[in-house]
Design a protein around this motif. Structure first.
Motif, PDB file in Angstrom:
ATOM      1  N   HIS A   1       8.206   4.825 -11.678  1.00  0.00           N
ATOM      2  CA  HIS A   1       9.302   5.541 -11.124  1.00  0.00           C
ATOM      3  C   HIS A   1       8.925   6.910 -10.184  1.00  0.00           C
ATOM      4  N   TYR A   2       9.489   7.243  -9.272  1.00  0.00           N
ATOM      5  CA  TYR A   2       9.207   8.560  -8.493  1.00  0.00           C
ATOM      6  C   TYR A   2       9.297   9.787  -9.316  1.00  0.00           C
ATOM      7  N   ASN A   3       8.518  10.747  -9.374  1.00  0.00           N
ATOM      8  CA  ASN A   3       8.651  11.786 -10.120  1.00  0.00           C
ATOM      9  C   ASN A   3       8.002  12.905  -9.264  1.00  0.00           C
ATOM     10  N   ALA A   4       8.949  13.814  -8.959  1.00  0.00           N
ATOM     11  CA  ALA A   4       8.826  14.852  -7.690  1.00  0.00           C
ATOM     12  C   ALA A   4       7.549  15.690  -8.317  1.00  0.00           C
ATOM     13  N   LYS A   5       7.218  15.832  -9.593  1.00  0.00           N
ATOM     14  CA  LYS A   5       6.233  16.825 -10.167  1.00  0.00           C
ATOM     15  C   LYS A   5       4.699  16.229  -9.925  1.00  0.00           C
ATOM     16  N   LEU A   6       4.709  14.889  -9.571  1.00  0.00           N
ATOM     17  CA  LEU A   6       3.374  14.608  -9.657  1.00  0.00           C
ATOM     18  C   LEU A   6       2.821  14.383  -8.043  1.00  0.00           C
ATOM     19  N   PRO A   7       1.508  14.492  -7.830  1.00  0.00           N
ATOM     20  CA  PRO A   7       1.177  14.241  -6.480  1.00  0.00           C
ATOM     21  C   PRO A   7       1.378  12.919  -5.964  1.00  0.00           C
ATOM     22  N   LEU A   8       1.366  12.607  -4.475  1.00  0.00           N
ATOM     23  CA  LEU A   8       1.755  11.608  -4.019  1.00  0.00           C
ATOM     24  C   LEU A   8       0.418  11.191  -3.326  1.00  0.00           C
ATOM     25  N   VAL A   9      -0.111   9.940  -3.156  1.00  0.00           N
ATOM     26  CA  VAL A   9      -1.181   9.224  -2.271  1.00  0.00           C
ATOM     27  C   VAL A   9      -0.655   8.255  -1.169  1.00  0.00           C
ATOM     28  N   LEU A  10      -0.752   8.460  -0.060  1.00  0.00           N
ATOM     29  CA  LEU A  10      -0.218   7.075   0.787  1.00  0.00           C
ATOM     30  C   LEU A  10      -1.595   6.458   1.237  1.00  0.00           C
ATOM     31  N   SER A  11      -2.058   5.296   0.918  1.00  0.00           N
ATOM     32  CA  SER A  11      -2.959   4.484   1.432  1.00  0.00           C
ATOM     33  C   SER A  11      -2.464   3.385   2.355  1.00  0.00           C
ATOM     34  N   VAL A  12      -3.154   3.469   3.544  1.00  0.00           N
ATOM     35  CA  VAL A  12      -2.668   2.581   4.526  1.00  0.00           C
ATOM     36  C   VAL A  12      -3.781   1.908   5.083  1.00  0.00           C
ATOM     37  N   ASP A  13      -3.810   0.756   5.639  1.00  0.00           N
ATOM     38  CA  ASP A  13      -4.487  -0.192   6.443  1.00  0.00           C
ATOM     39  C   ASP A  13      -4.047  -1.179   7.334  1.00  0.00           C
ATOM     40  N   SER A  14      -4.934  -1.465   8.409  1.00  0.00           N
ATOM     41  CA  SER A  14      -4.315  -2.341   9.551  1.00  0.00           C
ATOM     42  C   SER A  14      -5.537  -3.715   9.401  1.00  0.00           C
ATOM     43  N   SER A  15      -4.976  -4.704   9.709  1.00  0.00           N
ATOM     44  CA  SER A  15      -5.854  -5.904  10.111  1.00  0.00           C
ATOM     45  C   SER A  15      -5.706  -6.283  11.390  1.00  0.00           C
ATOM     46  N   ALA A  16      -6.104  -7.491  11.852  1.00  0.00           N
ATOM     47  CA  ALA A  16      -5.808  -7.911  13.391  1.00  0.00           C
ATOM     48  C   ALA A  16      -4.530  -8.283  13.449  1.00  0.00           C
ATOM     49  N   TYR A  17      -3.677  -8.415  12.465  1.00  0.00           N
ATOM     50  CA  TYR A  17      -2.287  -9.004  12.629  1.00  0.00           C
ATOM     51  C   TYR A  17      -1.347  -8.581  11.846  1.00  0.00           C
ATOM     52  N   GLY A  18      -1.436  -7.331  10.974  1.00  0.00           N
ATOM     53  CA  GLY A  18      -0.680  -7.016   9.941  1.00  0.00           C
ATOM     54  C   GLY A  18      -0.876  -5.590   9.450  1.00  0.00           C
ATOM     55  N   LEU A  19       0.046  -4.947   9.144  1.00  0.00           N
ATOM     56  CA  LEU A  19      -0.057  -3.410   8.672  1.00  0.00           C
ATOM     57  C   LEU A  19       0.006  -3.569   7.009  1.00  0.00           C
ATOM     58  N   GLY A  20      -0.516  -2.717   6.392  1.00  0.00           N
ATOM     59  CA  GLY A  20      -0.173  -2.625   4.817  1.00  0.00           C
ATOM     60  C   GLY A  20      -0.095  -0.991   4.569  1.00  0.00           C
ATOM     61  N   ALA A  21       0.777  -0.791   3.470  1.00  0.00           N
ATOM     62  CA  ALA A  21       0.905   0.711   2.892  1.00  0.00           C
ATOM     63  C   ALA A  21       1.271   0.576   1.772  1.00  0.00           C
ATOM     64  N   VAL A  22       0.860   1.561   0.807  1.00  0.00           N
ATOM     65  CA  VAL A  22       1.039   1.572  -0.601  1.00  0.00           C
ATOM     66  C   VAL A  22       1.255   3.090  -0.985  1.00  0.00           C
ATOM     67  N   LEU A  23       2.149   3.480  -1.627  1.00  0.00           N
ATOM     68  CA  LEU A  23       2.540   4.856  -2.127  1.00  0.00           C
ATOM     69  C   LEU A  23       2.319   4.945  -3.692  1.00  0.00           C
ATOM     70  N   PRO A  24       1.213   5.278  -4.154  1.00  0.00           N
ATOM     71  CA  PRO A  24       1.258   5.668  -5.809  1.00  0.00           C
ATOM     72  C   PRO A  24       1.374   6.993  -6.065  1.00  0.00           C
ATOM     73  N   HIS A  25       1.691   7.085  -7.187  1.00  0.00           N
ATOM     74  CA  HIS A  25       1.387   8.599  -8.009  1.00  0.00           C
ATOM     75  C   HIS A  25       0.048   8.641  -8.533  1.00  0.00           C
ATOM     76  N   LYS A  26      -0.310   9.807  -8.586  1.00  0.00           N
ATOM     77  CA  LYS A  26      -1.691  10.157  -8.994  1.00  0.00           C
ATOM     78  C   LYS A  26      -1.546  11.000 -10.355  1.00  0.00           C
ATOM     79  N   TYR A  27      -2.024  10.502 -11.567  1.00  0.00           N
ATOM     80  CA  TYR A  27      -1.859  10.861 -12.615  1.00  0.00           C
ATOM     81  C   TYR A  27      -3.034  11.852 -13.146  1.00  0.00           C
ATOM     82  N   ASN A  28      -2.701  12.661 -14.333  1.00  0.00           N
ATOM     83  CA  ASN A  28      -3.912  13.752 -14.657  1.00  0.00           C
ATOM     84  C   ASN A  28      -5.053  12.942 -15.206  1.00  0.00           C
ATOM     85  N   ASP A  29      -5.028  11.650 -15.778  1.00  0.00           N
ATOM     86  CA  ASP A  29      -6.114  10.991 -16.214  1.00  0.00           C
ATOM     87  C   ASP A  29      -6.883  10.411 -15.059  1.00  0.00           C
ATOM     88  N   GLY A  30      -6.664  10.497 -13.779  1.00  0.00           N
ATOM     89  CA  GLY A  30      -7.143  10.080 -12.493  1.00  0.00           C
ATOM     90  C   GLY A  30      -6.735   8.520 -12.129  1.00  0.00           C
TER      91      GLY A  30
END
Length: 376
Positions: free
Chosen positions: A15-44
């Motif tokens: 679930h989204y938590n406004a107090k936790l840091p956000l990391v947006l990982s993106v990538d592109s291939s020859a025919y598509g785009l991908g993106a994932v938005l995870p929370h980063k927790y204190n334990d790494g």
């Protein structure tokens, strides 16, 4: 489908938590785009909030790799706007150049392609840091880009065009003419094949190597080859473009400055210099070269060191050989029968018998004398 169900359930999805840091990982291939938005927790550890992907449309598949990677960033940010707008987050990309172009330390360069500049303007509304990660540490976004959702035309067609429509107003040829003549240009057709299907490790044709050095910034738009923000003009249209550039008889510097804003081809600068050099109207107004400086002879330190000789005449049907000593200004004049070398040698023998041999003799260029005092 099994992977999709796993990603959308606990414990993978968080679930989204406004107090936790956000990391947006993106990538592109020859025919598509991908993106994932995870929370980063204190334990790494990281847990995704949302995953997204889509297929590139026909025009986007012709983009250079750097434009595709930048498009992946824009897609990821736009898709997750509701989570990241108004707060600081990190963008991860496996394309190192974008970490400099969109980074806060250097910013977007003035010479960057217009598409990248538009992306930078769009991203300016967000507060983020961008960092480079190797591809093996960007696996989730990489997988999504290789298994994208089907492309929906009505949502993602907004950035496919626009640049050539702008440049067309500044050029004497339309992009349809450029497209038509590009198809008949053997070299540009070969380069387009590389842009579409990938570049080899090295090129055998020497003239293609300049395009190989620009491969990261070459892409197709409306069937025209574009380098950065400049349209590559095929050889059959270059004369027309050069005539338009020189229509006001502007100089080389201004022609180059104007051309670099809109177009490019191999040897553009040399062609501009040739047009200006061959223009008769420009040549008639060009400044004359400065006069050559006068040459002053060194003052001889002793008499009879250097002699200046020349002919005087014809005067009353006679010729005279005039000899002046450069040090003492002593004058010797001898009547000669002709201006031939034999007559001059005969006269000089008599004078040298009285005064001795000089160190040097200075004569006008028009006198065809080939001798040295030692040989007289």
């Amino acid at each position: 489908m099994e992977i999709k169900n796993t990603l959308s359930k606990s414990p993978v999805l968080a679930h989204y938590n406004a107090k936790l840091p956000l990391v947006l990982s993106v990538d592109s291939s020859a025919y598509g785009l991908g993106a994932v938005l995870p929370h980063k927790y204190n334990d790494g550890s990281e847990r995704p909030i949302s995953c997204a992907s889509r297929t590139l449309n026909e025009a986007e598949r012709n983009y250079s790799q750097i434009d595709k990677e930048a498009l992946a960033i824009v897609f990821g940010v736009t898709k997750h706007h509701q989570y990241i707008y108004g707060r600081r987050f990190i963008i991860r990309s496996d394309h190192r150049a974008l970490s400099y172009i969109f980074g806060k330390n250097k910013g977007i360069p003035q010479t960057a392609a217009s598409r990248l500049q538009r992306y930078a303007v769009r991203l300016a509304a967000y507060n983020f840091d961008i960092e480079f990660v190797p591809s093996n540490k960007n696996c989730v976004a990489d997988a999504l880009s290789r298994l994208p959702l089907e492309y929906t035309k009505q949502v993602y067609e907004q950035d496919c065009y626009s640049y050539l429509n702008f440049v067309e107003d500044k050029l004497p040829v339309t992009f349809n003419q450029i497209k038509k003549n590009t198809r008949t240009d053997t070299q540009l057709n070969r380069i387009i094949g590389f842009v579409k299907f990938g570049w080899p490790d090295s090129l055998q044709i020497v003239n293609d190597k300049i395009y190989f050095s620009k491969k990261d910034s070459l892409f197709l738009e409306h069937g025209c080859l574009v380098w950065g923000y400049r349209v590559v003009i095929p050889s059959s249209l270059r004369a027309t473009v050069l005539n338009e550039l020189h229509s006001g008889h502007i100089g080389v510097v201004k022609m180059k400055q104007l051309a670099r804003n809109y177009l490019w081809w191999e040897g553009l600068d040399a062609d501009i210099e040739r047009v200006c050099r061959d223009c008769s109207a420009c040549a008639s107004q060009r400044d004359q070269p400065p006069p050559a400086p006068l040459h002053s002879w060194a003052w001889p330190t002793e008499p009879w060191e250097r002699l200046n000789i020349d002919f005087l005449g014809p005067f009353r049907n006679k010729y005279y050989l005039v000899i002046i000593d450069a040090h003492s200004k002593w004058l010797e004049v001898d009547n000669v029968s002709s201006t031939s070398a034999a007559a001059v040698i005969h006269s000089l023998r008599k004078i040298f018998a009285r005064f001795g041999l000089p160190k040097s003799i200075v004569r006008p260029v028009r006198m065809d004398l080939h001798f040295h005092p030692q040989n007289i």
